[in-house]
Motif scaffolding. Structure first.
Motif, PDB file in Angstrom:
ATOM      1  N   ASP A   1      -0.233   8.129   2.158  1.00 35.56           N
ATOM      2  CA  ASP A   1      -0.321   9.502   1.667  1.00 35.56           C
ATOM      3  C   ASP A   1       0.843  10.341   2.183  1.00 35.56           C
ATOM      4  O   ASP A   1       1.266  11.300   1.528  1.00 35.56           O
ATOM      5  CB  ASP A   1      -1.653  10.130   2.104  1.00 35.56           C
ATOM      6  CG  ASP A   1      -2.837   9.442   1.452  1.00 35.56           C
ATOM      7  OD1 ASP A   1      -2.956   9.530   0.215  1.00 35.56           O
ATOM      8  OD2 ASP A   1      -3.627   8.803   2.169  1.00 35.56           O
TER       9      ASP A   1
ATOM     10  N   ASP B   1       8.595  11.774   4.244  1.00 34.09           N
ATOM     11  CA  ASP B   1       8.056  12.983   3.626  1.00 34.09           C
ATOM     12  C   ASP B   1       8.142  14.145   4.613  1.00 34.09           C
ATOM     13  O   ASP B   1       8.296  15.297   4.210  1.00 34.09           O
ATOM     14  CB  ASP B   1       6.588  12.768   3.233  1.00 34.09           C
ATOM     15  CG  ASP B   1       6.414  11.656   2.220  1.00 34.09           C
ATOM     16  OD1 ASP B   1       7.100  11.683   1.187  1.00 34.09           O
ATOM     17  OD2 ASP B   1       5.595  10.744   2.471  1.00 34.09           O
TER      18      ASP B   1
ATOM     19  N   ILE C   1       0.851  -1.181   0.000  1.00 33.40           N
ATOM     20  CA  ILE C   1       0.000   0.000   0.000  1.00 33.40           C
ATOM     21  C   ILE C   1       0.886   1.229   0.000  1.00 33.40           C
ATOM     22  O   ILE C   1       2.026   1.188   0.478  1.00 33.40           O
ATOM     23  CB  ILE C   1      -0.944   0.010   1.232  1.00 33.40           C
ATOM     24  CG1 ILE C   1      -2.072   1.048   1.060  1.00 33.40           C
ATOM     25  CG2 ILE C   1      -0.170   0.302   2.513  1.00 33.40           C
ATOM     26  CD1 ILE C   1      -3.150   0.936   2.120  1.00 33.40           C
ATOM     27  N   THR C   2       0.372   2.317  -0.541  1.00 38.81           N
ATOM     28  CA  THR C   2       1.098   3.574  -0.546  1.00 38.81           C
ATOM     29  C   THR C   2       0.484   4.506   0.495  1.00 38.81           C
ATOM     30  O   THR C   2      -0.721   4.743   0.484  1.00 38.81           O
ATOM     31  CB  THR C   2       1.034   4.237  -1.932  1.00 38.81           C
ATOM     32  OG1 THR C   2       1.611   3.354  -2.901  1.00 38.81           O
ATOM     33  CG2 THR C   2       1.796   5.553  -1.931  1.00 38.81           C
TER      34      THR C   2
END
Length: 210
Positions: free
Chosen positions: A130, A175, A127-128
């Motif tokens: 967000d 991120d 899964i990626t």
């Protein structure tokens, strides 16, 4: 649903950040809690551990003897990998169920997957996220916390730090980085700013669908 992968090395302050995000309104899925759930007595996970590591890691009451298992896996990388091969897929399946339940309850939910081994078990999670958030503290800071707060010996603390991914491996995934080398309040302030940013993103997305 907006899915955040939150990670950090042992004693990095990750749990404090997860707790704060939960207070602010996020749905927090704690991988450590799921890891305990999937090896409770009677589960396939515990049966697989007993078969692989033997009866010495099972307590008299039939539960997992975590201290005995920890003594094995924290001193032998191969044994740790064997344990991870049993537990990681089971934890991830349960996490997916909880993500889906949160999304059914609120399609615009902010869901935080609080997971210490994000870098180590990436292949088990198709899964990626967000957003991937890394809570970062130096190895020296984390060693001091493990000794002074958790009561480990320096040798025990070093084994636990070295059993995880390196700081560089975690930071390469990030991120957003929350620097937790400072005070607790400084760490929480960064968590507050992160949540405000994410909620703004979610609200813009909702507005775009309207």
């Amino acid at each position: 649903m907006y899915l955040i992968g939150l990670t950090g090395g042992i004693a990095s302050g990750k749990s404090a950040v997860a707790s704060r995000l939960g207070e602010l309104g996020a749905v927090v899925v704690d991988a450590d809690k799921l890891a305990r759930e999937v090896v409770e007595p009677g589960t396939p996970g515990l049966a697989a551990i007993a078969e692989r590591f033997g009866p010495a890691v099972i307590a008299p009451d039939g539960a997992l003897d975590r201290a005995a298992l920890g003594a094995v896996i924290f001193s032998d990388p191969g044994e740790r990998l064997a344990l991870n091969a049993i537990t990681h897929p089971a934890v991830w399946r349960r996490a997916r169920e909880l993500f889906e339940a949160a999304e059914r309850a609120d399609p615009d939910a902010v869901v935080v997957y609080d997971v210490p081994l994000l870098a180590e078990a990436a292949a088990d999670r198709p899964i990626t996220f967000d957003l991937v958030v890394v809570v970062d503290a130096s190895s020296a800071t984390r060693l001091d916390r493990l000794v002074s707060i958790r009561g480990l010996t320096p040798e025990e603390a070093g084994h636990r730090i070295n059993s995880q991914a390196s700081d560089a491996e975690r930071l390469a995934m990030a991120d957003v980085v929350i620097d937790s080398n400072g005070t607790l309040q400084q760490t929480l302030d960064q968590a507050d700013a992160l949540y405000e940013r994410v909620r703004g993103t979610v609200q813009r997305n909702v507005g775009g669908r309207a």
